[in-house]
Motif scaffolding. Structure first.
Motif, PDB file in Angstrom:
ATOM      1  N   PHE A  87     -40.411   3.441  13.962  1.00 25.85           N
ATOM      2  CA  PHE A  87     -39.722   2.635  14.831  1.00 25.85           C
ATOM      3  C   PHE A  87     -40.366   2.217  16.113  1.00 25.85           C
ATOM      4  CE2 PHE A  87     -38.761   6.660  16.628  1.00 25.85           C
ATOM      5  CZ  PHE A  87     -38.381   6.399  17.974  1.00 25.85           C
ATOM      6  N   GLY A  88     -39.872   1.172  16.743  1.00 23.46           N
ATOM      7  CA  GLY A  88     -40.461   0.640  17.857  1.00 23.46           C
ATOM      8  C   GLY A  88     -39.177   0.575  18.867  1.00 23.46           C
ATOM      9  N   VAL A  89     -39.526   0.668  20.106  1.00 23.03           N
ATOM     10  CA  VAL A  89     -38.407   0.698  21.097  1.00 23.03           C
ATOM     11  C   VAL A  89     -39.010   0.217  22.256  1.00 23.03           C
ATOM     12  CG1 VAL A  89     -38.335   3.019  21.509  1.00 23.03           C
ATOM     13  CG2 VAL A  89     -36.142   1.423  21.736  1.00 23.03           C
ATOM     14  N   GLY A  90     -38.423  -0.598  23.249  1.00 28.15           N
ATOM     15  CA  GLY A  90     -38.845  -0.557  24.649  1.00 28.15           C
ATOM     16  C   GLY A  90     -37.661   0.081  25.710  1.00 28.15           C
ATOM     17  N   LEU A  91     -38.389   1.151  26.664  1.00 28.57           N
ATOM     18  CA  LEU A  91     -37.688   1.900  27.593  1.00 28.57           C
ATOM     19  C   LEU A  91     -38.378   1.812  28.750  1.00 28.57           C
ATOM     20  CD1 LEU A  91     -37.652   5.095  25.314  1.00 28.57           C
ATOM     21  CD2 LEU A  91     -35.634   3.869  25.987  1.00 28.57           C
ATOM     22  N   SER A  92     -37.587   1.899  29.744  1.00 27.03           N
ATOM     23  CA  SER A  92     -38.121   2.083  31.174  1.00 27.03           C
ATOM     24  C   SER A  92     -38.584   3.597  31.580  1.00 27.03           C
ATOM     25  CB  SER A  92     -37.230   1.763  32.066  1.00 27.03           C
ATOM     26  OG  SER A  92     -37.320   0.231  32.369  1.00 27.03           O
ATOM     27  N   PHE A  93     -39.687   3.776  32.287  1.00 26.28           N
ATOM     28  CA  PHE A  93     -40.273   5.018  32.751  1.00 26.28           C
ATOM     29  C   PHE A  93     -40.540   4.968  34.294  1.00 26.28           C
ATOM     30  CE2 PHE A  93     -40.972   5.015  28.276  1.00 26.28           C
ATOM     31  CZ  PHE A  93     -40.676   6.201  27.568  1.00 26.28           C
ATOM     32  N   ASN A  94     -39.721   5.391  35.191  1.00 29.15           N
ATOM     33  CA  ASN A  94     -39.728   5.404  36.329  1.00 29.15           C
ATOM     34  C   ASN A  94     -39.971   3.722  36.823  1.00 29.15           C
ATOM     35  OD1 ASN A  94     -39.677   7.908  37.182  1.00 29.15           O
ATOM     36  ND2 ASN A  94     -42.100   8.040  36.732  1.00 29.15           N
ATOM     37  N   GLN A  95     -38.873   3.067  36.158  1.00 29.87           N
ATOM     38  CA  GLN A  95     -38.411   1.564  36.182  1.00 29.87           C
ATOM     39  C   GLN A  95     -39.833   0.790  35.821  1.00 29.87           C
ATOM     40  OE1 GLN A  95     -37.495   1.437  40.472  1.00 29.87           O
ATOM     41  NE2 GLN A  95     -35.436   2.220  40.095  1.00 29.87           N
ATOM     42  N   ILE A  96     -40.572   1.331  35.145  1.00 32.87           N
ATOM     43  CA  ILE A  96     -41.917   0.483  34.483  1.00 32.87           C
ATOM     44  C   ILE A  96     -41.502   0.274  33.103  1.00 32.87           C
ATOM     45  CG2 ILE A  96     -44.355   0.520  33.978  1.00 32.87           C
ATOM     46  CD1 ILE A  96     -44.683   2.247  36.585  1.00 32.87           C
TER      47      ILE A  96
END
Length: 166
Positions: A87-96
Motif C-alpha cells: 500500500f502507499g499513502v501520503g502523510l505529514s511528519f512535523n508538517q512536512i
C-alpha cells in the motif's frame, strides 16, 4: 518415541502470515473503495520494518526510524493506494508531507483501537538477515509449533508466533 512433531513439507507458518496480511490489504482496500475516508471512529496504527525490501520512506524518516516505524491513518492522510502486495499513502511528519510505499510483507502490526482489533506478524526477513535462535534468551527451545497468544486485556489482538526450528 519422540515428542517432536515431524517436519512439515507444507509451509503453514508462511501461509497463515500471508493470509493475515491479506486482512490488512482488504481493510485498506475498503477504505479506498469508500472514497479514501475512514468510516465512523475507525483509525489504524500500522507498524512496519523500515529496512524491509520494497519499503520506501523519505531518508530523514529512515534515519530517525532505522528499524521499525508506526504510522497512524486517521484524519490527515491522502493518496491511499492498495496494490496486490503493498500500500502507499501520503502523510505529514512535523508538517512536512511524505509519500510512503509499504509492502504488506514489511508490516509487523495492524491495530484499529476504535474496535479493539489488532494483528501482529512475524517480521519477514531474508534468510541472511535472520538471527540465530538463542534458547538461553527465552528460556525454552522452540519446537516449530505456532504460539497463539491471547490478549490479557480481553481485546481482539491476535498474535501468531511460529518459532524457528534449528
Amino acid at each position: 518415541m519422540t515428542d517432536t512433531p515431524p517436519d512439515s513439507l507444507i509451509p503453514y507458518d508462511e501461509i497463515v502470515q500471508e493470509a493475515l496480511r491479506a486482512v490488512v490489504g482488504r481493510v485498506l482496500g475498503q477504505v479506498v473503495a469508500g472514497g479514501g475516508t475512514l468510516p465512523g471512529n475507525h483509525h489504524f496504527y500500522i507498524t512496519f520494518k523500515t529496512a524491509a525490501p520494497g519499503v520506501s520512506v523519505p531518508p530523514e524518516l529512515k534515519a530517525r526510524f532505522p528499524d521499525e516505524m508506526t504510522i497512524v491513518l486517521q484524519n490527515k492522510f491522502w493518496d491511499l493506494v492498495v496494490g496486490e502486495d503493498y500500500f502507499g499513502v501520503g502523510l505529514s511528519f512535523n508538517q512536512i508531507p511524505a509519500k510512503l510505499h509499504i509492502p504488506f510483507s514489511a508490516i509487523t502490526a495492524f491495530v484499529d483501537p476504535a474496535v479493539d482489533f489488532g494483528l501482529q506478524f512475524q517480521a519477514m526477513v531474508a534468510p541472511e538477515d535472520e538471527e540465530e535462535h538463542d534458547p538461553d534468551n527465552d528460556g525454552a527451545e522452540r519446537d516449530g509449533a505456532p504460539r497463539i497468544t491471547p490478549s490479557e486485556d480481553g481485546s481482539n489482538v491476535v498474535s501468531v508466533d511460529f518459532g524457528k526450528k534449528k
